[in-house]
Design a protein around this motif. Sequence first.
Motif, PDB file in Angstrom:
ATOM      1  N   ALA A 131     -26.753   5.702  14.312  1.00 26.51           N
ATOM      2  CA  ALA A 131     -27.006   4.297  14.632  1.00 26.51           C
ATOM      3  C   ALA A 131     -26.593   3.371  13.498  1.00 26.51           C
ATOM      4  CB  ALA A 131     -28.495   4.105  14.944  1.00 26.51           C
ATOM      5  N   PHE A 132     -26.609   3.877  12.265  1.00 27.44           N
ATOM      6  CA  PHE A 132     -26.255   3.045  11.122  1.00 27.44           C
ATOM      7  C   PHE A 132     -24.895   3.390  10.516  1.00 27.44           C
ATOM      8  CE2 PHE A 132     -30.810   2.418  11.369  1.00 27.44           C
ATOM      9  CZ  PHE A 132     -30.936   1.068  11.103  1.00 27.44           C
ATOM     10  N   TRP A 133     -24.550   4.656  10.519  1.00 30.01           N
ATOM     11  CA  TRP A 133     -23.296   5.043   9.882  1.00 30.01           C
ATOM     12  C   TRP A 133     -22.114   4.998  10.845  1.00 30.01           C
ATOM     13  CZ3 TRP A 133     -22.426   7.084   4.756  1.00 30.01           C
ATOM     14  CH2 TRP A 133     -23.563   7.011   3.931  1.00 30.01           C
ATOM     15  N   GLY A 134     -22.379   5.143  12.133  1.00 31.61           N
ATOM     16  CA  GLY A 134     -21.308   5.066  13.118  1.00 31.61           C
ATOM     17  C   GLY A 134     -20.291   6.181  13.016  1.00 31.61           C
ATOM     18  N   LEU A 135     -20.704   7.354  12.537  1.00 35.38           N
ATOM     19  CA  LEU A 135     -19.769   8.463  12.358  1.00 35.38           C
ATOM     20  C   LEU A 135     -20.165   9.686  13.163  1.00 35.38           C
ATOM     21  CD1 LEU A 135     -19.162   8.157   8.510  1.00 35.38           C
ATOM     22  CD2 LEU A 135     -17.598   7.509  10.343  1.00 35.38           C
ATOM     23  N   GLY A 136     -20.873   9.443  14.273  1.00 31.94           N
ATOM     24  CA  GLY A 136     -21.247  10.540  15.142  1.00 31.94           C
ATOM     25  C   GLY A 136     -20.060  10.962  15.992  1.00 31.94           C
ATOM     26  N   GLY A 137     -20.247  12.025  16.776  1.00 27.41           N
ATOM     27  CA  GLY A 137     -19.163  12.493  17.634  1.00 27.41           C
ATOM     28  C   GLY A 137     -18.415  13.648  17.001  1.00 27.41           C
ATOM     29  N   PRO A 138     -17.139  13.802  17.341  1.00 27.66           N
ATOM     30  CA  PRO A 138     -16.337  14.916  16.808  1.00 27.66           C
ATOM     31  C   PRO A 138     -16.289  14.894  15.282  1.00 27.66           C
ATOM     32  CG  PRO A 138     -15.204  13.843  18.618  1.00 27.66           C
ATOM     33  CD  PRO A 138     -16.355  12.954  18.238  1.00 27.66           C
ATOM     34  N   GLN A 139     -16.081  16.048  14.687  1.00 32.59           N
ATOM     35  CA  GLN A 139     -15.996  16.132  13.232  1.00 32.59           C
ATOM     36  C   GLN A 139     -14.892  15.245  12.679  1.00 32.59           C
ATOM     37  OE1 GLN A 139     -15.596  20.078  11.616  1.00 32.59           O
ATOM     38  NE2 GLN A 139     -17.745  20.614  11.973  1.00 32.59           N
ATOM     39  N   ALA A 140     -13.909  14.955  13.493  1.00 39.07           N
ATOM     40  CA  ALA A 140     -12.775  14.156  13.028  1.00 39.07           C
ATOM     41  C   ALA A 140     -13.211  12.794  12.499  1.00 39.07           C
ATOM     42  CB  ALA A 140     -11.755  13.976  14.151  1.00 39.07           C
ATOM     43  N   ALA A 141     -14.283  12.232  13.061  1.00 38.09           N
ATOM     44  CA  ALA A 141     -14.747  10.915  12.619  1.00 38.09           C
ATOM     45  C   ALA A 141     -15.241  10.984  11.175  1.00 38.09           C
ATOM     46  CB  ALA A 141     -15.863  10.411  13.540  1.00 38.09           C
ATOM     47  N   ALA A 142     -16.081  11.973  10.892  1.00 41.97           N
ATOM     48  CA  ALA A 142     -16.588  12.133   9.524  1.00 41.97           C
ATOM     49  C   ALA A 142     -15.463  12.559   8.587  1.00 41.97           C
ATOM     50  CB  ALA A 142     -17.714  13.173   9.501  1.00 41.97           C
ATOM     51  N   GLU A 143     -14.563  13.395   9.086  1.00 47.06           N
ATOM     52  CA  GLU A 143     -13.458  13.858   8.242  1.00 47.06           C
ATOM     53  C   GLU A 143     -12.566  12.694   7.817  1.00 47.06           C
ATOM     54  OE1 GLU A 143      -9.740  17.062   8.244  1.00 47.06           O
ATOM     55  OE2 GLU A 143     -11.001  16.824  10.028  1.00 47.06           O
ATOM     56  N   GLU A 144     -12.253  11.790   8.742  1.00 51.35           N
ATOM     57  CA  GLU A 144     -11.429  10.637   8.395  1.00 51.35           C
ATOM     58  C   GLU A 144     -12.113   9.783   7.338  1.00 51.35           C
ATOM     59  OE1 GLU A 144      -9.420   6.656  10.467  1.00 51.35           O
ATOM     60  OE2 GLU A 144     -10.952   7.811  11.528  1.00 51.35           O
ATOM     61  N   HIS A 145     -13.417   9.607   7.499  1.00 53.58           N
ATOM     62  CA  HIS A 145     -14.165   8.798   6.537  1.00 53.58           C
ATOM     63  C   HIS A 145     -14.137   9.431   5.147  1.00 53.58           C
ATOM     64  CE1 HIS A 145     -17.198   5.985   5.105  1.00 53.58           C
ATOM     65  NE2 HIS A 145     -17.866   7.008   4.612  1.00 53.58           N
ATOM     66  N   LEU A 146     -14.300  10.739   5.082  1.00 56.62           N
ATOM     67  CA  LEU A 146     -14.294  11.427   3.798  1.00 56.62           C
ATOM     68  C   LEU A 146     -12.909  11.412   3.160  1.00 56.62           C
ATOM     69  CD1 LEU A 146     -16.464  14.559   4.726  1.00 56.62           C
ATOM     70  CD2 LEU A 146     -17.180  12.585   3.353  1.00 56.62           C
ATOM     71  N   ARG A 147     -11.897  11.726   3.952  1.00 56.03           N
ATOM     72  CA  ARG A 147     -10.536  11.786   3.399  1.00 56.03           C
ATOM     73  C   ARG A 147     -10.032  10.408   2.965  1.00 56.03           C
ATOM     74  NH1 ARG A 147      -8.596  16.749   3.582  1.00 56.03           N
ATOM     75  NH2 ARG A 147      -9.235  18.206   5.232  1.00 56.03           N
ATOM     76  N   SER A 148     -10.487   9.361   3.632  1.00 59.76           N
ATOM     77  CA  SER A 148     -10.045   8.030   3.228  1.00 59.76           C
ATOM     78  C   SER A 148     -10.500   7.706   1.807  1.00 59.76           C
ATOM     79  CB  SER A 148     -10.580   6.964   4.195  1.00 59.76           C
ATOM     80  OG  SER A 148     -11.982   6.788   4.066  1.00 59.76           O
ATOM     81  N   GLN A 149     -11.603   8.318   1.390  1.00 60.28           N
ATOM     82  CA  GLN A 149     -12.080   8.127   0.017  1.00 60.28           C
ATOM     83  C   GLN A 149     -11.389   9.106  -0.937  1.00 60.28           C
ATOM     84  OE1 GLN A 149     -16.600   7.504  -0.139  1.00 60.28           O
ATOM     85  NE2 GLN A 149     -16.317   8.312   1.923  1.00 60.28           N
ATOM     86  N   LEU A 150     -11.333  10.370  -0.546  1.00 59.18           N
ATOM     87  CA  LEU A 150     -10.762  11.395  -1.417  1.00 59.18           C
ATOM     88  C   LEU A 150      -9.272  11.206  -1.650  1.00 59.18           C
ATOM     89  CD1 LEU A 150     -12.651  14.476   0.056  1.00 59.18           C
ATOM     90  CD2 LEU A 150     -13.082  13.351  -2.133  1.00 59.18           C
ATOM     91  N   GLN A 151      -8.586  10.602  -0.692  1.00 60.27           N
ATOM     92  CA  GLN A 151      -7.152  10.394  -0.840  1.00 60.27           C
ATOM     93  C   GLN A 151      -6.832   8.962  -1.256  1.00 60.27           C
ATOM     94  OE1 GLN A 151      -5.600  11.629   2.984  1.00 60.27           O
ATOM     95  NE2 GLN A 151      -6.133  13.782   2.646  1.00 60.27           N
ATOM     96  N   GLY A 152      -7.863   8.194  -1.549  1.00 60.08           N
ATOM     97  CA  GLY A 152      -7.663   6.813  -1.961  1.00 60.08           C
ATOM     98  C   GLY A 152      -7.416   6.705  -3.455  1.00 60.08           C
TER      99      GLY A 152
END
Length: 276
Positions: A131-152
């Motif tokens: 409800a607050f993070w908006g990263l529920g659903g397929p793992q791809a949602a959380a993965e994109e969020h993590l990689r956007s930081q790690l590859q930034g």
Amino acid sequence: MPPTDASVNAGTVPIPVTEIGIATSPGTRERLITKTADEGADSEDTLDLRLPDDFLALFAGSTDADGERSWGGVGAAGPASVLSIAEDLLDRVADWGPISTPAGMLHLVPVHVERDLPIISRWMNDPAVAAFWGLGGPQAAAEEHLRSQLQGDGRSVPCLGMLEGTPMSYWEIYRADLDPLARHYPARPHDTGLHLLIGAVGDRGRGLGGTLLRAVADLVLDRRPACARVVAEPDIRNTPSVAAFLSAGFRFSTEIDLPAKRAVLMVRDRSLRHLL
């Protein structure tokens, strides 16, 4: 500025559904990567705060022979070319080491996607967290969020919070002065932001939010000499989260309007850390 409060005090900070977010959550934070055109006209924009090539070149030679670093046997943390930059912008989070808290020893371990994605995605799919993070659903949602930081460019470092050796929280340590949040308040050089999510339901409701926030805020101030303030931006509607920050020695600075929420700017000052 990532999530909104979705679990900083997951147990100390109940949210509308449960309490999961004390520090901020991706769902209410301007994203670190630009959305594509087909995502809608109301997509959030981002600050184009790219580091100069000559600055990045200063760190190009800091990789090891394998081009990777590893943490305490838990696994490789990722390409050194990425971590070397992140560690410099945030004074080497990977080397901060554990810190003693009333709840036990806490260690912030930089995320390794292949190793940590399953547990982080599971936490993100808790309805109270989603409800607050908006990263529920397929793992791809959380993965994109993590990689956007790690590859930034290293302005944000995602970490697992290991309490007595057990992963129980997700953190983002970020340069608030280089984040889109800086548009909304008078940022100072080296302001450092925190986002926290307490994952396990059993760890919520125990007052851990305030305890861990205080410990990590103090860790930031100890490890980052140039940082005079630690900041956060919980949703103003999340009274428990705001209360947790106050119990952790943060002060209520002002209210700010962010793209997806009205937030409270919470600040922990180096000069007041022994008074609050």
